[in-house]
Enzyme design. Structure first.
Site, PDB file in Angstrom:
ATOM      1  CG  LEU A  69     -47.667  13.533  80.367  1.00 58.06           C
ATOM      2  CD1 LEU A  69     -48.579  14.731  80.181  1.00 58.06           C
ATOM      3  CD2 LEU A  69     -47.515  13.177  81.837  1.00 58.06           C
ATOM      4  CB  ALA A  87     -51.860   7.436  82.042  1.00 58.21           C
ATOM      5  NE  ARG A  93     -60.133  11.422  69.719  1.00 54.16           N
ATOM      6  CZ  ARG A  93     -59.602  12.623  69.554  1.00 54.16           C
ATOM      7  NH1 ARG A  93     -59.906  13.339  68.478  1.00 54.16           N
ATOM      8  NH2 ARG A  93     -58.757  13.106  70.442  1.00 54.16           N
ATOM      9  CG  ASN A 124     -49.360  23.738  75.314  1.00 56.53           C
ATOM     10  OD1 ASN A 124     -48.150  23.525  75.247  1.00 56.53           O
ATOM     11  ND2 ASN A 124     -50.129  23.209  76.263  1.00 56.53           N
ATOM     12  CE1 TYR A 175     -37.013 -24.911  51.756  1.00 58.67           C
ATOM     13  CE2 TYR A 175     -36.596 -27.274  51.811  1.00 58.67           C
ATOM     14  CZ  TYR A 175     -36.814 -26.085  52.476  1.00 58.67           C
ATOM     15  OH  TYR A 175     -36.819 -26.054  53.845  1.00 58.67           O
ATOM     16  CB  SER A 198     -31.751 -30.268  36.232  1.00 57.66           C
ATOM     17  OG  SER A 198     -30.963 -29.179  35.798  1.00 57.66           O
ATOM     18  NE  ARG A 243     -30.785 -39.865  35.384  1.00 62.51           N
ATOM     19  CZ  ARG A 243     -29.845 -39.570  34.509  1.00 62.51           C
ATOM     20  NH1 ARG A 243     -29.550 -40.429  33.540  1.00 62.51           N
ATOM     21  NH2 ARG A 243     -29.192 -38.427  34.590  1.00 62.51           N
TER      22      ARG A 243
END
Length: 460
Positions: free
Chosen positions: A9, A11, A16, A170, A365, A404, A439
């Site tokens: 059931l 539906a 609330r 129930n 990254y 680095s 560099r």
């Protein structure tokens, strides 16, 4: 064993909940309420239930897809009416029909299987699932005769003061003989305070024809239905308690269980330790002897054996045995770490394959990259993978050393065993075994500070 089916059931509007979505699609432990119900009855031998849909039915149907059959309840005229509209979807040879609410995710396979078996063993026309609770408010009460047999179920709004003090309620779940159910449904009338067709009225009719039984569940908490956000949160709490207990019984250590949050699709092998504030979402597998947390979120990922992950986020990634991740790493979808890779603090990786034994210790990254085995990625290294329109691939071959503060401007390939000098921006492929340094020439002006100070005094 008789052939089994079920009517779910689903539906109701769930007013609330105050939501734009059907109540049964709200989630606990990472799955909608109705998904828990369908999965549990499926474990009891129900291959494809009939789901009664109404408000938001298209969304429910879109979610469940081919896992169910569907019956539309266009008007909300009660539980009896909902079962009526489902009759045409049932197979003619099905003998035992379970009726269950789609918002009862805490009902277990053990309870529902026991209900099926109790019904079949007694050859009953109907068997109702019951529970004894301290506060029965809001539930229908079980009325028994002097012999203890079920006489009827009375809804609270229709109950007398004497009936309202009854503690046996129930649970809203039943087993029926299919043929008997069909005939009884034809006889029920909406003669009640709600003006609805009550499924519970079927029991009084069937009692005149044969056995109507009750099966009382052991843990009354399973009966809980979800009608508002507070109940949703309480169901989540109870489900989390159940999941934590399951994995701790399987040999997993949780240092602070109440701060660990799991989805039902998680799998954890023994001797894993989970520290506080850890979230495991979606399809997560964790191998034996791993250490996860604190403060870690993992979603839809495979974690191998003896992996350490702390204070990090891992999404749709594969982490092989012996890796260490974090603290404060972010592994985005498409990341794959082979064995014994180290990913350190403040490292972000996206859609990249990192070879065995390679290290990305900190502040880097790596996106859209193929990193070979035993590669060292120095602090501050960035793969510049996006040119404003397209993403490009960076390839770093086995044994390379990236100094680095290096920028790798994709597409670019760094050859096997080569070395990139710190502070370089690499825009061209580097041959195997080579040193690449890019560099500007360093310039030193002696006495610059004294000259600058003198110029400042002159301007004043």
């Amino acid at each position: 064993m008789k052939k089994r089916t079920a009517i779910v059931l689903a539906a109701g509007k769930g007013t609330r909940m105050k939501s734009q979505h059907p109540k049964v699609l709200h989630e606990i432990a990472g799955e909608p309420l109705i998904a828990h119900v369908v999965k549990t009855i499926g474990a009891c031998g129900v291959k494809k239930p009939v789901v009664v849909i109404g408000h938001g039915g298209e969304e429910v149907q879109a979610y469940l897809g081919e896992k169910a059959l569907y019956a539309w309840q266009k008007e909300q005229l009660g539980t009896g009416h909902a079962v009526m509209v489902a009759q045409s979807a049932l197979d003619s040879d099905e003998q035992t029909v379970m009726v269950i609410c789609g918002d009862t995710p805490l009902l277990t396979q053990e309870t529902l299987e026991a209900l099926f078996l109790a019904h079949e063993k007694k050859n009953a026309l109907a068997t109702v699932l019951t529970a004894r609770v301290a506060n029965p408010k809001g539930y229908g009460r079980i009325l028994r005769d002097d012999s203890g047999a079920v006489q009827a179920i009375v809804e609270e709004k229709d109950a007398t003061e004497e009936e309202r003090v009854i503690k046996e309620i129930n649970a809203g779940t039943y087993c029926f003989d299919k043929e008997a159910l069909e005939k009884a449904l034809e006889q029920i009338k909406p003669n009640n305070a709600q003006g609805e067709y009550y499924l519970t009225d079927v029991l009084a009719i069937l009692r005149q024809q044969g056995i109507v039984a009750a099966f009382e569940m052991e843990d009354a908490r399973e009966v809980m239905g979800i009608n508002n956000r507070q109940q949703l949160a309480e169901a989540e709490r109870l489900m989390q308690e159940r999941l934590r207990a399951k994995w701790m019984d399987a040999g997993v250590t949780m240092v602070d269980p109440n701060s660990v949050w799991l989805h039902g699709s998680v799998s954890i092998e023994e001797d894993t330790i989970i520290y506080p504030q850890t979230l495991l979402e979606g399809s997560v597998t964790i191998g034996r002897g791993s250490v996860i947390g604190p403060g870690t979120r993992i979603k839809d990922s495979h974690i191998g054996a003896e992996v350490i992950i702390q204070n990090s986020i891992v999404l749709e990634s594969h982490i092989s045995d012996g890796c260490t991740v974090g603290p404060f790493a972010y592994l985005r979808p498409g990341t794959r770490l082979e064995e014994e890779v180290k990913v350190g603090d403040f490292v972000e990786i996206k859609k990249s394959h990192i070879g065995k034994g390679s290290k990305i210790p900190h502040l880097s990254y790596v996106g859209d990259a193929l990193i070979g085995t035993d590669v060292n990625i120095g602090a501050g290294t960035i793969t510049c993978n996006y040119d404003g329109e397209n993403k490009h691939l960076s390839v770093v071959e086995d044994g390379a050393f990236i100094g680095s503060n290096t920028n790798l401007v994709a597409p670019v390939r760094i050859g096997e065993g080569s070395v990139i000098g710190a502070g370089s921006t690499i825009t061209k492929d580097v041959p195997a075994g080579a040193l690449a340094v890019e560099r500007n020439r360093q310039i030193i002006k002696d006495g610059y500070c004294k000259i600058r100070q003198k110029d400042c005094h002159t301007k004043k």
